[in-house]
Design a protein around this motif. Structure first.
Motif, short mmCIF file in Angstrom:
data_model
loop_
_atom_site.label_atom_id
_atom_site.label_comp_id
_atom_site.label_asym_id
_atom_site.label_seq_id
_atom_site.Cartn_x
_atom_site.Cartn_y
_atom_site.Cartn_z
N PRO A 49 1.43 -0.58 -8.96
CA PRO A 49 0.04 -0.49 -9.40
C PRO A 49 -0.91 -0.85 -8.27
O PRO A 49 -0.73 -1.88 -7.62
N PRO A 50 -1.91 -0.04 -8.02
CA PRO A 50 -2.87 -0.36 -6.96
C PRO A 50 -3.51 -1.73 -7.13
O PRO A 50 -3.82 -2.39 -6.13
N ASP A 51 -3.67 -2.18 -8.36
CA ASP A 51 -4.27 -3.50 -8.59
C ASP A 51 -3.39 -4.61 -8.02
O ASP A 51 -3.89 -5.62 -7.52
N ASP A 52 -2.06 -4.45 -8.09
CA ASP A 52 -1.17 -5.46 -7.53
C ASP A 52 -1.24 -5.46 -6.01
O ASP A 52 -1.18 -6.52 -5.37
N ALA A 53 -1.35 -4.27 -5.42
CA ALA A 53 -1.49 -4.18 -3.97
C ALA A 53 -2.77 -4.87 -3.52
O ALA A 53 -2.80 -5.58 -2.50
N GLU A 54 -3.83 -4.68 -4.29
CA GLU A 54 -5.10 -5.31 -3.96
C GLU A 54 -5.04 -6.82 -4.19
O GLU A 54 -5.60 -7.60 -3.42
N ARG A 55 -4.33 -7.23 -5.25
CA ARG A 55 -4.21 -8.67 -5.54
C ARG A 55 -3.52 -9.41 -4.40
O ARG A 55 -4.00 -10.47 -3.97
N MET A 56 -2.40 -8.87 -3.91
CA MET A 56 -1.71 -9.55 -2.82
C MET A 56 -2.53 -9.53 -1.55
O MET A 56 -2.60 -10.52 -0.82
N ARG A 57 -3.21 -8.41 -1.29
CA ARG A 57 -4.05 -8.34 -0.10
C ARG A 57 -5.18 -9.36 -0.17
O ARG A 57 -5.49 -10.05 0.81
N SER A 58 -5.76 -9.48 -1.36
CA SER A 58 -6.87 -10.41 -1.54
C SER A 58 -6.43 -11.85 -1.29
O SER A 58 -7.17 -12.64 -0.67
N HIS A 59 -5.23 -12.19 -1.74
CA HIS A 59 -4.75 -13.56 -1.53
C HIS A 59 -4.51 -13.84 -0.05
O HIS A 59 -4.92 -14.89 0.47
N LEU A 60 -3.83 -12.92 0.64
CA LEU A 60 -3.58 -13.12 2.06
C LEU A 60 -4.89 -13.20 2.84
O LEU A 60 -5.02 -14.00 3.77
N GLY B 6 5.51 -3.95 -7.98
CA GLY B 6 4.47 -4.89 -8.39
C GLY B 6 4.77 -6.28 -7.88
O GLY B 6 5.78 -6.53 -7.23
N ILE B 7 3.89 -7.24 -8.17
CA ILE B 7 4.07 -8.61 -7.72
C ILE B 7 5.41 -9.15 -8.25
O ILE B 7 5.68 -9.13 -9.45
N GLY B 8 6.27 -9.59 -7.32
CA GLY B 8 7.56 -10.15 -7.71
C GLY B 8 8.58 -9.12 -8.14
O GLY B 8 9.58 -9.46 -8.76
N ARG B 9 8.38 -7.86 -7.75
CA ARG B 9 9.30 -6.79 -8.19
C ARG B 9 9.71 -5.91 -7.01
O ARG B 9 9.64 -4.69 -7.07
N SER B 10 10.13 -6.54 -5.94
CA SER B 10 10.53 -5.80 -4.75
C SER B 10 11.95 -5.25 -4.91
O SER B 10 12.75 -5.78 -5.66
N ARG C 265 0.83 -1.21 0.00
CA ARG C 265 0.00 0.00 0.00
C ARG C 265 0.87 1.26 0.00
O ARG C 265 0.55 2.24 -0.68
N PHE C 266 1.96 1.23 0.78
CA PHE C 266 2.86 2.38 0.83
C PHE C 266 3.50 2.59 -0.54
O PHE C 266 3.62 3.73 -1.02
N SER C 267 3.89 1.51 -1.19
CA SER C 267 4.48 1.61 -2.53
C SER C 267 3.47 2.19 -3.51
O SER C 267 3.82 3.01 -4.38
N ALA C 268 2.21 1.77 -3.39
CA ALA C 268 1.18 2.32 -4.27
C ALA C 268 0.96 3.80 -3.99
O ALA C 268 0.80 4.61 -4.91
N LYS C 269 0.97 4.17 -2.71
CA LYS C 269 0.80 5.58 -2.33
C LYS C 269 1.92 6.45 -2.91
O LYS C 269 1.68 7.60 -3.32
N LEU C 270 3.13 5.87 -3.00
CA LEU C 270 4.27 6.61 -3.54
C LEU C 270 4.31 6.59 -5.07
O LEU C 270 5.21 7.16 -5.68
#
Length: 378
Positions: free
Chosen positions: A297-308, A352-356, A288-293
């Motif tokens: 992509p907000p969709d990736d933040a939501e995707r990981m949150r949804s899985h957890l 994004g997913i897998g891009r830390s 979420r912090f990465s998306a705020k900055l």
């Protein structure tokens, strides 16, 4: 990704560190066979089992019988279960019992337990007689895929988590998958957060596989063994490149800066928050912090949150029972993090997913603003 052909086979994952290289053995029945394995790999050694009262009650007798069968002299040192055990007083007790039992430098400290026992026993092994032999026998999913591998050992301080310790590699890791069936659902979920982390760091294919197969991991069998082995290979590769975390090993701390601050804010009370849950919330916050900055992509933040969330892990401050303090309290904990360098804040952020990636010198004002928003969501 392909499943192993034989679910009962033992999978070996090497950790390549030159003369200090060792194997991670993953599979069923490894506790029952531990005596023969230790006798073959470490002939003539005595063993000091360090375990907690809960794990010792479940698996201690099986390990002792295995050692007896191999003719290995052994003692058992038992400590209370829980994060509060990782402190100076308990370290002193373990060290004193090792010395009282006349354990020699060449003998083995065997950590039978989760991350707390592994960290405490490993630190004791590192400092008794300037370094005893050390074997990890992780009994939680979290310990099998993360804390037992890589040589991080230590205890907590009132100033923060894991601030006192040493890098000290084991000579062997025995990850018995049978013992995971004795974990509570909550404990297993907490460990799964660390499994998901490996996909979120740099393996989007693995994360996609987890989204499709997580139920099989929880049920056991081939999917579980594959997830553990994939996680261990990922960590082993990073440790081999950067043993003492001066470079990209820091990526393994995705979610941990926020997560450790939350553990400190809850007083390391496992009834409120266990480590893997803190990591889950911390990873969701990092996204979420990465998306705020504007990085992710907000969709990736939501995707990981949804899985957890689908797995049953917490992802919000609101999911933590009780008070977690204000922004100042959380910032104080963050500023004690081990990744702070000359006062500059370092976070693991993502594109994004897998891009830390490692983000040095993060603006504290931006962190404070983000935490204020997170607290407002409670």
């Amino acid at each position: 990704m392909s499943a192993p052909s034989d679910p009962d086979a033992i999978t070996s994952v090497p950790v390549a560190l030159g003369e200090r290289s060792y194997d991670i053995l993953i599979g069923a029945g490894l506790i029952a066979g531990a005596g023969a394995t230790i006798a073959a790999r470490f002939p003539g050694r005595a063993v000091a089992i360090v375990t907690d009262e809960t794990v010792g009650g479940l698996h201690g007798q099986a390990l002792e019988q295995s050692l007896d069968g191999a003719g290995i002299r052994h003692i058992r040192i038992s400590v209370p279960a829980g994060e509060a055990t990782k402190r100076f007083a308990m370290l002193e007790q373990v060290v004193d019992q090792l010395l009282a039992a006349r354990m020699e430098r060449g003998d083995l400290v065997v950590a039978l337990g989760g991350g707390v026992v592994g960290d405490l026993a490993g630190f004791a092994a590192a400092i008794v007689r300037r370094g005893m032999g050390f074997v990890q026998m992780p009994t939680s999913l979290l310990a099998q895929v993360d804390s037992s591998v890589g040589g991080k050992t230590g205890i907590n301080s009132r100033h923060g988590k894991n601030l006192i310790g040493a890098f000290y590699q084991p000579g062997l890791v025995l990850a018995d998958t049978d013992v995971l069936d004795t974990l509570s659902t909550r404990e297993f979920r907490a460990g799964y957060a660390e499994v998901a982390k490996y996909g979120l760091i740099d393996d989007p294919g693995f994360f996609g596989w987890l989204e499709a197969n997580w139920r099989g991991i929880f049920q056991g069998g081939r999917d579980r063994t594959q997830a553990i082995a994939t996680s261990c290979r990922a960590k082993a590769a990073v440790v081999a490149r950067d043993e003492t975390e001066t470079g990209d090993r820091a990526l393994l701390n995705l979610g941990h800066t926020f997560g450790h601050a939350l553990e400190a804010a809850t007083g390391y009370d496992s009834a409120r928050l266990v480590h893997g849950e803190g990591v889950a919330i911390g990873m969701a916050q990092a996204y979420r912090f990465s998306a705020k900055l504007g990085l992710c992509p907000p969709d990736d933040a939501e995707r990981m949150r949804s899985h957890l969330t689908a797995v049953g892990l917490p992802t919000e401050l609101a999911h933590i029972p009780g008070d977690v303090g204000d922004v100042d309290r959380l910032m104080t904990a963050i500023q004690q993090d081990k990744k702070v360098t000359r006062g500059a804040l370092t976070f693991i952020l993502t594109r994004g997913i897998g891009r830390s990636f490692i983000a040095g010198d993060v603006d504290p004002t931006a962190v404070r603003s983000f935490l204020a928003e997170e607290l407002a969501r409670r």
